[in-house]
Design an enzyme around this catalytic site. Structure first.
Site, PDB file in Angstrom:
ATOM      1  N   LYS A  41     -42.535   9.305  39.010  1.00 16.51           N
ATOM      2  CA  LYS A  41     -42.069   8.836  40.327  1.00 16.51           C
ATOM      3  C   LYS A  41     -43.210   8.315  41.194  1.00 16.51           C
ATOM      4  O   LYS A  41     -43.118   7.253  41.798  1.00 16.51           O
ATOM      5  CB  LYS A  41     -41.374   9.967  41.090  1.00 16.51           C
ATOM      6  CG  LYS A  41     -40.150  10.550  40.446  1.00 16.51           C
ATOM      7  CD  LYS A  41     -39.479  11.581  41.342  1.00 16.51           C
ATOM      8  CE  LYS A  41     -40.307  12.825  41.572  1.00 16.51           C
ATOM      9  NZ  LYS A  41     -40.552  13.609  40.354  1.00 16.51           N
ATOM     10  N   ASN A  46     -41.505  11.883  49.044  1.00 18.02           N
ATOM     11  CA  ASN A  46     -42.068  13.019  48.305  1.00 18.02           C
ATOM     12  C   ASN A  46     -43.520  12.765  47.911  1.00 18.02           C
ATOM     13  O   ASN A  46     -44.124  13.583  47.223  1.00 18.02           O
ATOM     14  CB  ASN A  46     -41.211  13.279  47.052  1.00 18.02           C
ATOM     15  CG  ASN A  46     -41.470  14.633  46.438  1.00 18.02           C
ATOM     16  OD1 ASN A  46     -41.489  15.642  47.125  1.00 18.02           O
ATOM     17  ND2 ASN A  46     -41.674  14.662  45.132  1.00 18.02           N
ATOM     18  N   HIS A  71     -37.528  22.282  36.966  1.00 15.79           N
ATOM     19  CA  HIS A  71     -37.003  23.034  38.117  1.00 15.79           C
ATOM     20  C   HIS A  71     -35.773  23.868  37.754  1.00 15.79           C
ATOM     21  O   HIS A  71     -34.882  24.064  38.589  1.00 15.79           O
ATOM     22  CB  HIS A  71     -36.654  22.070  39.268  1.00 15.79           C
ATOM     23  CG  HIS A  71     -37.787  21.208  39.715  1.00 15.79           C
ATOM     24  ND1 HIS A  71     -38.984  21.733  40.165  1.00 15.79           N
ATOM     25  CD2 HIS A  71     -37.930  19.856  39.765  1.00 15.79           C
ATOM     26  CE1 HIS A  71     -39.799  20.734  40.490  1.00 15.79           C
ATOM     27  NE2 HIS A  71     -39.187  19.600  40.246  1.00 15.79           N
TER      28      HIS A  71
END
Length: 432
Positions: A112, A135, A180
């Site tokens: 990302k 982010n 996650h």
């Protein structure tokens, strides 16, 4: 009145914004000493923070909750808010209410930040004013500026979880791999979180190689093979040399970019597809790719000392990231010493162990999960260190010619503030 939950980077950003807009709010954090408390108090933003365990009274007179992405949906304060019918939303959604320029959204398990930064630099290279955030780098609200012509946002699954309304000019889900899983009830729930980005996009960019991303005829596609459509992006290998393509048109030799690794080939293809989707000039994008040196802590070449190259890949906090980093280095080097460890995630580490046993000479393990990881490595030499200084010293003593790489495959919070702090500690240890 609004409730801001969490006094980290995002919470402070939300508080600043609400204060500037003269919107009444209450700020709370379950920690008694949150990391940005001194900054918040120094700025005198107008609301005394409520610190310590969540209580139901926090929701008195509250009509909307703005939440930091690090706060899980299973926490009591989130459950209480939803039981009361109070909307719980993200800084990203708040940002989208005030923005007046196109937004490009980028998510995925890996890559990302690289794609976000590279696309931002492509836009800037065409003389347009661009803000890069979300982010990565600045929180989205801190990027708001009436002079900005494009916003390029990296969006985590956590941010998407708390977003219900967002208007994106274009967006991409780069890839989806288990990550996650301590935060999600199942991998399917994590997949849904990532894919939710597409419901907000006017124009879609899709990785044709990612089986978990649904293919859409109206999307622009990219993948590492030959493009199937004249508007799609891919590669071709001819006489041992690999080239980027748009349709049948050759754009550039892959070896002319400064990034290394097959994963970065996919990242560049995604960026080209996004840039093309928003109307950037192809030649200008190619020049940006050639000039792009990558990001700190992402397979970052640090220095060559006494015949050994040192790479800082501290951002590799999951198995797939470390595997990709190792494969990129294995393609170019025979001797590799890996420094890994930290807080292991709920992932299958066996593919990483198999790769280490096959192609990595030695491993130095640090952190909370060091012994657990060491038990999974059967053939390579395994050593243990109590600090980054000791790890770098051990790794350097094991090799005369080749690579020492920090690529932890774990979170950093057992020994460091974050992955950046861990990467800086690695580079400092090398310099000493």
């Amino acid at each position: 009145m609004k409730l801001v939950l969490g006094l980290g980077d995002t919470g402070l950003s939300i508080a600043r914004f609400l204060s500037k807009q003269h919107i009444a709010y209450r700020l709370a954090d379950s920690r008694t000493q949150p990391p940005f408390l001194s900054d918040y108090l120094a700025e005198s933003l107008g609301s005394e923070p409520v610190l310590g365990d969540w209580t139901p009274t926090l929701l008195n007179d509250i009509d909307e909750v703005f939440i930091s992405p690090g706060i899980a949906q299973t926490q009591t304060i989130v459950i209480w808010a939803r039981e009361k019918g109070i909307p719980v939303t993200s800084d990203i959604e708040l940002f989208s209410r005030y923005v007046n320029a196109p937004i490009i959204g980028i998510t995925g398990s890996n890559g990302k930040s690289t794609v976000t930064q590279l696309l931002g630099e492509m836009i800037a290279n065409e003389g347009k004013k661009v803000a890069i955030g979300g982010n990565i780098g600045k929180p989205a609200l801190d990027c708001l500026d009436d002079t900005i012509e494009y916003y390029v946002l990296e969006l985590s699954s956590y941010q998407l979880d708390y977003t219900q309304n967002l208007n994106l000019l274009a967006g991409v889900v780069l890839n989806i791999t288990p990550d996650h899983l301590d935060r999600y009830a199942s991998f399917d729930e994590y997949i849904d979180s990532k894919l939710s980005l597409y419901q907000y996009c006017q124009h879609l960019v899709v990785n044709i190689d990612e089986s978990l991303v649904p293919k859409k005829a109206s999307a622009k596609h990219f993948g590492v093979d030959m493009p199937k459509q004249p508007t799609d992006f891919g590669t071709v290998t001819c006489h041992g040399s690999c080239y980027f393509l748009k349709g049948d048109d050759v754009l550039m030799y892959v070896g002319d970019m400064q990034l290394i690794g097959k994963h970065n080939v996919a990242n560049v293809l995604a960026t080209l597809a996004l840039g093309d989707q928003i109307g950037l000039d192809t030649d200008s994008m190619v020049e940006s790719i050639k000039a792009f040196k990558g990001l700190e802590h992402r397979l970052e070449w640090v220095v060559k000392k006494q015949g050994v190259d040192y790479y800082n890949d501290s951002k590799a906090t999951n198995v797939i990231s470390t595997i990709k980093a190792l494969n990129a280095l294995i393609d170019q080097h025979e001797n590799i010493v890996l420094i890994a460890g930290g807080i292991a995630k709920q992932e299958d580490y066996s593919p990483l162990f198999n790769l280490i046993d096959k192609d990595v000479a030695s491993v130095v393990l640090i952190g909370q999960s060091a012994q657990t990881l060491g038990a999974g490595i059967k053939k390579s030499t395994v050593s243990y260190a109590d600090s980054m200084d000791e790890a770098v010293s051990l790794a350097s003593s094991m090799i005369n010619d080749g690579v020492v790489v920090l690529s932890p495959a774990c979170a950093s919070f057992d020994m460091f503030d974050n992955f950046e702090d861990r990467g800086r500690a690695f580079k400092q240890a090398i310099s000493e």
